[in-house]
Motif scaffolding. Sequence first.
Motif, PDB file in Angstrom:
ATOM      1  N   ASN A  57       9.197 -22.646   1.126  1.00  0.00           N
ATOM      2  CA  ASN A  57       9.146 -23.961   1.771  1.00  0.00           C
ATOM      3  C   ASN A  57       9.528 -23.921   3.252  1.00  0.00           C
ATOM      4  O   ASN A  57       9.593 -22.870   3.871  1.00  0.00           O
ATOM      5  CB  ASN A  57       9.996 -24.965   0.984  1.00  0.00           C
ATOM      6  N   HIS A  58       9.786 -25.114   3.803  1.00  0.00           N
ATOM      7  CA  HIS A  58      10.039 -25.253   5.238  1.00  0.00           C
ATOM      8  C   HIS A  58      11.501 -25.527   5.563  1.00  0.00           C
ATOM      9  O   HIS A  58      11.859 -25.603   6.740  1.00  0.00           O
ATOM     10  CB  HIS A  58       9.201 -26.398   5.807  1.00  0.00           C
ATOM     11  N   GLY A  59      12.331 -25.713   4.548  1.00  0.00           N
ATOM     12  CA  GLY A  59      13.730 -26.040   4.791  1.00  0.00           C
ATOM     13  C   GLY A  59      14.131 -27.260   3.984  1.00  0.00           C
ATOM     14  O   GLY A  59      13.340 -27.826   3.224  1.00  0.00           O
ATOM     15  N   PRO A  60      15.387 -27.693   4.125  1.00  0.00           N
ATOM     16  CA  PRO A  60      15.891 -28.819   3.327  1.00  0.00           C
ATOM     17  C   PRO A  60      15.087 -30.092   3.556  1.00  0.00           C
ATOM     18  O   PRO A  60      14.680 -30.387   4.681  1.00  0.00           O
ATOM     19  CB  PRO A  60      17.334 -28.993   3.830  1.00  0.00           C
ATOM     20  N   ARG A  61      14.876 -30.833   2.470  1.00  0.00           N
ATOM     21  CA  ARG A  61      14.227 -32.138   2.591  1.00  0.00           C
ATOM     22  C   ARG A  61      15.322 -33.188   2.777  1.00  0.00           C
ATOM     23  O   ARG A  61      15.689 -33.917   1.857  1.00  0.00           O
ATOM     24  CB  ARG A  61      13.378 -32.445   1.354  1.00  0.00           C
ATOM     25  N   SER A  75      16.771 -35.170   8.452  1.00  0.00           N
ATOM     26  CA  SER A  75      16.312 -34.547   9.699  1.00  0.00           C
ATOM     27  C   SER A  75      14.792 -34.390   9.741  1.00  0.00           C
ATOM     28  O   SER A  75      14.210 -34.300  10.823  1.00  0.00           O
ATOM     29  CB  SER A  75      16.974 -33.176   9.879  1.00  0.00           C
ATOM     30  N   VAL A  76      14.141 -34.353   8.583  1.00  0.00           N
ATOM     31  CA  VAL A  76      12.673 -34.272   8.556  1.00  0.00           C
ATOM     32  C   VAL A  76      12.074 -35.460   9.303  1.00  0.00           C
ATOM     33  O   VAL A  76      11.152 -35.308  10.108  1.00  0.00           O
ATOM     34  CB  VAL A  76      12.154 -34.227   7.098  1.00  0.00           C
ATOM     35  N   LEU A  77      12.619 -36.638   9.065  1.00  0.00           N
ATOM     36  CA  LEU A  77      12.131 -37.826   9.774  1.00  0.00           C
ATOM     37  C   LEU A  77      12.652 -37.870  11.201  1.00  0.00           C
ATOM     38  O   LEU A  77      11.906 -38.195  12.138  1.00  0.00           O
ATOM     39  CB  LEU A  77      12.553 -39.092   9.025  1.00  0.00           C
ATOM     40  N   GLY A  87       4.674 -30.576   4.876  1.00  0.00           N
ATOM     41  CA  GLY A  87       6.115 -30.783   4.958  1.00  0.00           C
ATOM     42  C   GLY A  87       6.557 -32.116   5.521  1.00  0.00           C
ATOM     43  O   GLY A  87       7.686 -32.248   6.004  1.00  0.00           O
ATOM     44  N   GLY A  88       5.695 -33.136   5.471  1.00  0.00           N
ATOM     45  CA  GLY A  88       6.094 -34.468   5.899  1.00  0.00           C
ATOM     46  C   GLY A  88       6.916 -35.173   4.837  1.00  0.00           C
ATOM     47  O   GLY A  88       7.285 -34.592   3.814  1.00  0.00           O
ATOM     48  N   LEU A  89       7.196 -36.455   5.069  1.00  0.00           N
ATOM     49  CA  LEU A  89       8.005 -37.227   4.127  1.00  0.00           C
ATOM     50  C   LEU A  89       7.256 -37.482   2.820  1.00  0.00           C
ATOM     51  O   LEU A  89       7.750 -37.202   1.731  1.00  0.00           O
ATOM     52  CB  LEU A  89       8.378 -38.586   4.725  1.00  0.00           C
ATOM     53  N   ALA A  90       6.099 -38.063   2.943  1.00  0.00           N
ATOM     54  CA  ALA A  90       5.265 -38.452   1.801  1.00  0.00           C
ATOM     55  C   ALA A  90       3.959 -38.966   2.379  1.00  0.00           C
ATOM     56  O   ALA A  90       3.776 -39.029   3.585  1.00  0.00           O
ATOM     57  CB  ALA A  90       5.950 -39.537   0.960  1.00  0.00           C
ATOM     58  N   GLY A  91       3.055 -39.350   1.499  1.00  0.00           N
ATOM     59  CA  GLY A  91       1.824 -39.961   1.962  1.00  0.00           C
ATOM     60  C   GLY A  91       0.600 -39.092   1.761  1.00  0.00           C
ATOM     61  O   GLY A  91       0.703 -37.876   1.571  1.00  0.00           O
ATOM     62  N   ALA A 150       3.763 -37.505   8.916  1.00  0.00           N
ATOM     63  CA  ALA A 150       2.527 -36.812   8.531  1.00  0.00           C
ATOM     64  C   ALA A 150       1.806 -36.285   9.769  1.00  0.00           C
ATOM     65  O   ALA A 150       1.376 -35.121   9.812  1.00  0.00           O
ATOM     66  CB  ALA A 150       1.613 -37.752   7.748  1.00  0.00           C
ATOM     67  N   ASP A 151       1.688 -37.115  10.781  1.00  0.00           N
ATOM     68  CA  ASP A 151       0.993 -36.731  12.002  1.00  0.00           C
ATOM     69  C   ASP A 151       1.731 -35.599  12.725  1.00  0.00           C
ATOM     70  O   ASP A 151       1.131 -34.606  13.162  1.00  0.00           O
ATOM     71  CB  ASP A 151       0.871 -37.956  12.914  1.00  0.00           C
ATOM     72  N   HIS A 152       3.052 -35.740  12.829  1.00  0.00           N
ATOM     73  CA  HIS A 152       3.864 -34.740  13.531  1.00  0.00           C
ATOM     74  C   HIS A 152       3.766 -33.371  12.870  1.00  0.00           C
ATOM     75  O   HIS A 152       3.495 -32.360  13.533  1.00  0.00           O
ATOM     76  CB  HIS A 152       5.316 -35.200  13.560  1.00  0.00           C
ATOM     77  N   TYR A 153       3.975 -33.318  11.552  1.00  0.00           N
ATOM     78  CA  TYR A 153       4.010 -32.020  10.871  1.00  0.00           C
ATOM     79  C   TYR A 153       2.615 -31.450  10.632  1.00  0.00           C
ATOM     80  O   TYR A 153       2.447 -30.229  10.544  1.00  0.00           O
ATOM     81  CB  TYR A 153       4.817 -32.124   9.572  1.00  0.00           C
ATOM     82  N   PHE A 154       1.612 -32.320  10.581  1.00  0.00           N
ATOM     83  CA  PHE A 154       0.240 -31.826  10.535  1.00  0.00           C
ATOM     84  C   PHE A 154      -0.075 -31.056  11.808  1.00  0.00           C
ATOM     85  O   PHE A 154      -0.594 -29.931  11.764  1.00  0.00           O
ATOM     86  CB  PHE A 154      -0.735 -32.989  10.348  1.00  0.00           C
ATOM     87  N   ASP A 155       0.242 -31.638  12.951  1.00  0.00           N
ATOM     88  CA  ASP A 155       0.005 -30.955  14.224  1.00  0.00           C
ATOM     89  C   ASP A 155       0.836 -29.680  14.337  1.00  0.00           C
ATOM     90  O   ASP A 155       0.378 -28.668  14.880  1.00  0.00           O
ATOM     91  CB  ASP A 155       0.325 -31.879  15.402  1.00  0.00           C
ATOM     92  N   LEU A 156       2.056 -29.735  13.823  1.00  0.00           N
ATOM     93  CA  LEU A 156       2.963 -28.589  13.919  1.00  0.00           C
ATOM     94  C   LEU A 156       2.520 -27.419  13.058  1.00  0.00           C
ATOM     95  O   LEU A 156       2.650 -26.247  13.460  1.00  0.00           O
ATOM     96  CB  LEU A 156       4.374 -29.027  13.511  1.00  0.00           C
ATOM     97  N   ARG A 157       1.958 -27.707  11.865  1.00  0.00           N
ATOM     98  CA  ARG A 157       1.766 -26.641  10.878  1.00  0.00           C
ATOM     99  C   ARG A 157       0.319 -26.333  10.526  1.00  0.00           C
ATOM    100  O   ARG A 157       0.060 -25.331   9.844  1.00  0.00           O
ATOM    101  CB  ARG A 157       2.549 -26.983   9.601  1.00  0.00           C
TER     102      ARG A 157
END
Length: 364
Positions: A17-21, A24-26, A209-213, A247-254
């Motif tokens: 995985n990417h780290g703790p859920r 801080s994810v948000l 690795g986003g929150l949900a959605g 979703a947008d942030h982590y999509f671009d990141l990963r």
Amino acid sequence: MNNLFKTFNQTKYQLVNHGPRNVSVLKQALEVIDGQQASDLYGKGKIIENFQEKMAKFLGKETAVFFPSGTMAQQIALRIWCDEKQLKTVAYHPLSHLEIHEEDGIKELHQIKTILLADKNRVIELDDVVTMNEDIACLLLELPQREIGGQLPEYQTLEAISRYCRDKGIKLHLDGARLFEVLPYYQKSATEVCELFDSVYVSFYKGIGGLAGAILAGDQAFTEKSKVWKKRHGGDLISLYPYIISADHYFDLRKGKMDQYYYDAKELARLFNQCSGLSTIPQEPVSNMFHVHFDFPKEKVISILISIHQETGIGITSNLRDTSSESCYSEISVGDQYHQIPNDELEIMFQLLKERLSGLSFIN
């Protein structure tokens, strides 16, 4: 809280995985957002509409709709296709998420009959579709098939199934919860894969690795109907922007890291397969995920894993599931965490795992 889960979360490094859920994810996703930016409002507004347009373009579909969950999105997709054909029958794999994780929502909420295709231990092949004895409105394919280690059909098989369904007037829906993760293996773009399907669902909390959605994509007529059903399901919350922003942030990141996750998964599976009394499914992963099967009782394996977590500071897994009284398995999904482990420490961890599993083999 079980001890395996506890010791895993106390380790400095983790294989998966990417780290703790945690919150801080948000927080990380919000750091670059203007606090004065307007939120979405009941499915409208720039923040949701821009993301929907972005994802429709990436997937090669006419339009897309953001949903709070994939469960909601997929049940709605199948309902739309059944209504269009006036036939409430669909087909999917015996271990589809809709069949084993949703409390029969597709049947209880929509009165849709389901046909289970293929043996549960393998993916759906063309012959399974061609030899169906009943008419169906829609066929759902999951890529990769999570419950059997993330196995995939060959791309030529997907193309053949797609042609057959279009010839027969059967809608083809993609459960692409982990679509981004299979693109390196297929060596195809998301658009190329999605062209084979009439509707597509993707998740933003698994490999992304986003929150949900989730996004549900298709042509204009399909997505307009999905918006109506979204409202009926209670999915039009007053605002969904925390999920959309993450979703947008982590999509671009990963999205550009999927190749790395795939190659790391292959390396990690190779290391696991060097241990006695252990095997991976698939033997060589076809995405960033695979299953590790232990030929020992779960409690004995848990004891070994806890000791390794505590001695090395490397978390192997937080969860084991029984396959029988004498065997168990764990699901491995590779993300950002694996690449952070120093090679010498990883080598020590696997040496301990080999020695302790060999000890169990000798006792048995």
